[in-house]
Scaffold this motif. Structure first.
Motif, PDB file in Angstrom:
ATOM      1  N   ARG A   6       1.009  -1.128   0.151  1.00 36.71           N
ATOM      2  CA  ARG A   6      -0.008   0.026   0.082  1.00 36.71           C
ATOM      3  C   ARG A   6       1.070   1.354  -0.014  1.00 36.71           C
ATOM      4  NH1 ARG A   6      -4.438  -1.731   4.429  1.00 36.71           N
ATOM      5  NH2 ARG A   6      -5.209  -3.831   3.402  1.00 36.71           N
ATOM      6  N   PHE A   7       0.308   2.402  -0.622  1.00 39.32           N
ATOM      7  CA  PHE A   7       1.079   3.666  -0.543  1.00 39.32           C
ATOM      8  C   PHE A   7       0.103   4.747  -0.006  1.00 39.32           C
ATOM      9  CE2 PHE A   7       3.069   1.165  -3.971  1.00 39.32           C
ATOM     10  CZ  PHE A   7       4.052   1.567  -3.936  1.00 39.32           C
ATOM     11  N   ALA A   8       0.719   5.724   0.630  1.00 43.81           N
ATOM     12  CA  ALA A   8       0.283   6.888   1.187  1.00 43.81           C
ATOM     13  C   ALA A   8       1.176   8.080   0.456  1.00 43.81           C
ATOM     14  CB  ALA A   8       0.574   7.096   2.751  1.00 43.81           C
ATOM     15  N   VAL A   9       0.133   8.916  -0.013  1.00 44.54           N
ATOM     16  CA  VAL A   9       0.828  10.244  -0.770  1.00 44.54           C
ATOM     17  C   VAL A   9       0.653  11.350   0.038  1.00 44.54           C
ATOM     18  CG1 VAL A   9       0.889  11.211  -3.097  1.00 44.54           C
ATOM     19  CG2 VAL A   9       0.244   9.080  -2.883  1.00 44.54           C
ATOM     20  N   ASN A  10       1.871  12.021   0.247  1.00 48.61           N
ATOM     21  CA  ASN A  10       1.660  13.488   0.660  1.00 48.61           C
ATOM     22  C   ASN A  10       2.946  14.274  -0.004  1.00 48.61           C
ATOM     23  OD1 ASN A  10       2.287  15.725   2.102  1.00 48.61           O
ATOM     24  ND2 ASN A  10       2.005  14.878   4.140  1.00 48.61           N
ATOM     25  N   GLY A  33      -0.147  -0.491  -5.386  1.00 48.68           N
ATOM     26  CA  GLY A  33      -0.335  -0.737  -4.266  1.00 48.68           C
ATOM     27  C   GLY A  33      -0.919   0.285  -3.392  1.00 48.68           C
ATOM     28  N   LYS A  34      -1.401   0.173  -2.172  1.00 44.15           N
ATOM     29  CA  LYS A  34      -1.772   1.061  -1.409  1.00 44.15           C
ATOM     30  C   LYS A  34      -0.976   2.190  -0.945  1.00 44.15           C
ATOM     31  CE  LYS A  34      -6.013   0.205   1.407  1.00 44.15           C
ATOM     32  NZ  LYS A  34      -6.449  -0.657   2.686  1.00 44.15           N
ATOM     33  N   THR A  35      -0.869   3.328  -1.084  1.00 41.32           N
ATOM     34  CA  THR A  35       0.009   4.329  -1.056  1.00 41.32           C
ATOM     35  C   THR A  35      -0.676   5.719  -0.471  1.00 41.32           C
ATOM     36  OG1 THR A  35       1.163   3.634  -2.997  1.00 41.32           O
ATOM     37  CG2 THR A  35       1.729   5.779  -2.153  1.00 41.32           C
ATOM     38  N   GLY A 130      -0.168   0.699   7.596  1.00 43.04           N
ATOM     39  CA  GLY A 130      -0.147  -0.334   6.430  1.00 43.04           C
ATOM     40  C   GLY A 130       0.014   0.106   5.058  1.00 43.04           C
ATOM     41  N   TYR A 131       0.203   1.528   4.847  1.00 41.26           N
ATOM     42  CA  TYR A 131       0.355   2.429   3.528  1.00 41.26           C
ATOM     43  C   TYR A 131       1.941   2.564   3.629  1.00 41.26           C
ATOM     44  CZ  TYR A 131      -4.723   3.196   2.914  1.00 41.26           C
ATOM     45  OH  TYR A 131      -5.917   2.808   2.757  1.00 41.26           O
ATOM     46  N   LYS A 132       2.205   2.393   2.106  1.00 43.90           N
ATOM     47  CA  LYS A 132       3.803   2.857   1.984  1.00 43.90           C
ATOM     48  C   LYS A 132       3.633   4.583   1.603  1.00 43.90           C
ATOM     49  CE  LYS A 132       5.868  -0.497  -1.290  1.00 43.90           C
ATOM     50  NZ  LYS A 132       6.560  -0.619  -2.641  1.00 43.90           N
ATOM     51  N   LEU A 133       4.586   5.208   2.138  1.00 45.27           N
ATOM     52  CA  LEU A 133       4.786   6.469   2.094  1.00 45.27           C
ATOM     53  C   LEU A 133       5.324   7.138   0.730  1.00 45.27           C
ATOM     54  CD1 LEU A 133       4.250   9.392   3.337  1.00 45.27           C
ATOM     55  CD2 LEU A 133       6.413   9.108   4.559  1.00 45.27           C
ATOM     56  N   SER A 134       4.627   7.929   0.027  1.00 49.13           N
ATOM     57  CA  SER A 134       5.189   8.326  -1.175  1.00 49.13           C
ATOM     58  C   SER A 134       5.546   9.773  -1.174  1.00 49.13           C
ATOM     59  CB  SER A 134       4.327   8.037  -2.565  1.00 49.13           C
ATOM     60  OG  SER A 134       4.943   8.933  -3.553  1.00 49.13           O
ATOM     61  N   THR A 135       6.908  10.295  -1.071  1.00 49.59           N
ATOM     62  CA  THR A 135       7.201  11.716  -1.049  1.00 49.59           C
ATOM     63  C   THR A 135       7.817  12.194  -2.216  1.00 49.59           C
ATOM     64  OG1 THR A 135       9.273  10.956   0.012  1.00 49.59           O
ATOM     65  CG2 THR A 135       7.105  11.486   1.448  1.00 49.59           C
ATOM     66  N   PHE A 136       7.632  13.688  -2.333  1.00 53.11           N
ATOM     67  CA  PHE A 136       8.554  14.080  -3.344  1.00 53.11           C
ATOM     68  C   PHE A 136       9.879  13.985  -3.176  1.00 53.11           C
ATOM     69  CE2 PHE A 136      10.791  18.062  -4.708  1.00 53.11           C
ATOM     70  CZ  PHE A 136      10.537  18.096  -6.002  1.00 53.11           C
ATOM     71  N   PHE A 137      10.409  14.157  -1.771  1.00 47.92           N
ATOM     72  CA  PHE A 137      11.663  13.975  -1.457  1.00 47.92           C
ATOM     73  C   PHE A 137      11.987  13.516  -0.227  1.00 47.92           C
ATOM     74  CE2 PHE A 137      15.473  15.719   0.525  1.00 47.92           C
ATOM     75  CZ  PHE A 137      16.703  15.708  -0.522  1.00 47.92           C
ATOM     76  N   PHE A 138      12.817  12.460   0.109  1.00 44.93           N
ATOM     77  CA  PHE A 138      12.821  11.676   1.301  1.00 44.93           C
ATOM     78  C   PHE A 138      13.916  12.560   2.052  1.00 44.93           C
ATOM     79  CE2 PHE A 138      14.328   8.883   4.323  1.00 44.93           C
ATOM     80  CZ  PHE A 138      13.097   8.115   4.725  1.00 44.93           C
ATOM     81  N   GLY A 139      13.386  13.304   2.982  1.00 41.69           N
ATOM     82  CA  GLY A 139      14.438  14.268   3.719  1.00 41.69           C
ATOM     83  C   GLY A 139      14.213  14.054   5.223  1.00 41.69           C
TER      84      GLY A 139
END
Length: 415
Positions: A6-10, A33-35, A130-139
């Motif tokens: 899973r993915f989570a988008v912020n 998947g779930k993000t 349970g979600y993957k985290l999707s970021t513009f930049f991993f800071g």
């Protein structure tokens, strides 16, 4: 290519991380998947000291600079990369455009998240383990909620142009003639450089830290204006070069995604295009770099900017993050496009509700049927228009021969 994670988008934009927060464990078109997607710009947004080609008098904070440049509204562009099961995080300032953009995407048949949280803080990710985290930049801020110190270290290192050039040299990957400096006091004699040349701040984005110097006097003036402890490089100017990019992704495996080409206005990034046939193949020299970054702990989406000059390819920099080409590519790929081009355009519209693309909208002539053979415009970077900033990132999908005609019609519509 698809797994069931899973993915989570912020994709929050504004301070620190340029773009929005979508910690992309995402690889091929869109999320997998779930993000949870949060493409906030924390830890990657430009700072005043990294900008050399704008008048920033009176602008001393990251928040002020983000608003001046408009990038704090960019996180909305991740929406077209998402799937229905994803969650997106946006700043409340984007809320006025939500109804318009979702109707637009539904008309053109573009799948997207229906689940929005009007809070772009990274702490939200703690509520979605349970979600993957999707970021513009991993800071730093993303690392606090999804700890990965190895990824954080290589991401920060490759966000510095000087360290990237040093790595490319170590691996034997061709680069233009480049002089690296930790501070301006290290520069001895300005006669040592070819003119014109290009001054590049080591840590900058979207061309904001890049300036062309035609003469020694130009370079001297730029160095005098530069803060005393800012690392930078001086690079030969490649007259007549074209500037392609190579997009990669890493989840568990290293994956080549696509080659795209940059559209520049001077030294400033103005857009991207891609599709077949793509006449440029910089991936012929970038694979050793991509493999090295994978081994060093890089994850998510990243790219290399290159130059094609006098029949040879050279690498210029690494973008260890979701790129300006990634968002329109994901949309185009999900719609099955063979050719696409994405640019920013000004508009007199004070809100998205004033915008009616009409017959210029992608698929308008197909009346909701298959997208095969469709052409037209899709709004990808809708945040600035939603907040009344008078500009947006529009994606053309269709044939290269008809682009200019469609562009002229769009510009006339937006006036």
């Amino acid at each position: 290519m698809r797994n069931q994670k899973r993915f989570a988008v912020n994709h929050r934009g504004g301070v620190g991380e340029i773009g929005s927060i979508c910690n992309h464990g995402v690889i091929q078109p869109g999320t997998i998947g779930k993000t949870l997607c949060n493409h906030h710009m924390q830890n990657a947004a430009p700072i005043p000291a990294s900008v050399v080609n704008r008048d920033l008098r009176g602008c001393v904070h990251e928040e002020e600079l983000a608003k001046l440049l408009g990038v704090w509204l960019y996180p909305g562009r991740v929406l077209g990369s998402t799937r229905k099961e994803d969650i997106v995080q946006f700043h409340p300032d984007l809320k006025p455009g939500w109804d318009w953009i979702t109707r637009h995407y539904e008309r053109i048949g573009l799948e997207h998240s229906q689940n929005v949280i009007w809070d772009d803080s990274y702490e939200v990710a703690q509520d979605f383990p349970g979600y993957k985290l999707s970021t513009f930049f991993f800071g730093q801020m993303a690392n606090q909620v999804r700890p990965d110190p190895v990824r954080l270290e290589i991401t920060k290192a490759m966000n510095q142009k000087n360290k990237f050039i040093a790595l490319a040299r170590y691996l034997g990957v061709p680069t233009p003639k480049t002089w690296l400096f930790d501070c301006k006091s290290e520069v001895q004699d300005l006669k040592d450089f070819p003119y014109p040349c290009v001054l590049k701040i080591s840590e900058s984005v979207s061309g904001l830290g890049v300036v062309k110097c035609e003469t020694r006097e130009d370079l001297e003036g730029e160095l005098n204006a530069l803060a005393s402890k800012v690392p930078f490089q001086i690079q030969e100017y490649l007259a007549g070069a074209v500037f392609p990019s190579v997009q990669y992704g890493i989840s568990e495996k290293l994956i080549f995604i696509i080659e795209t080409a940059n559209i520049l206005e001077g030294v400033m990034h103005a857009g991207n295009w891609g599709g077949e046939p793509m006449p440029y193949r910089p991936s012929t020299i970038t694979w050793p770099l991509a493999r090295a970054l994978w081994q060093l702990g890089m994850k998510g989406w990243f790219s290399f900017d290159a130059a094609y000059w006098q029949g040879k390819y050279y690498v210029l920099e690494c973008n260890p993050r979701y790129t300006g080409a990634a968002y329109p590519y994901n949309v185009a790929a999900k719609l099955g496009a063979r050719f696409w081009i994405h640019k920013n355009y000004s508009s007199s519209c004070k809100s998205l509700e004033e915008l009616d693309l009409g017959e210029l909208e992608f698929g308008a002539s197909n009346h909701g049927k298959s997208n095969t053979g469709c052409e037209g415009w899709i709004l990808v970077n809708w945040g600035p228009l939603a907040a009344g900033e008078g500009k947006g990132g529009f994606l053309y999908v269709g044939s290269p021969e008809r682009f200019r005609r469609f562009e002229e019609r769009l510009i006339n519509l937006l006036v």
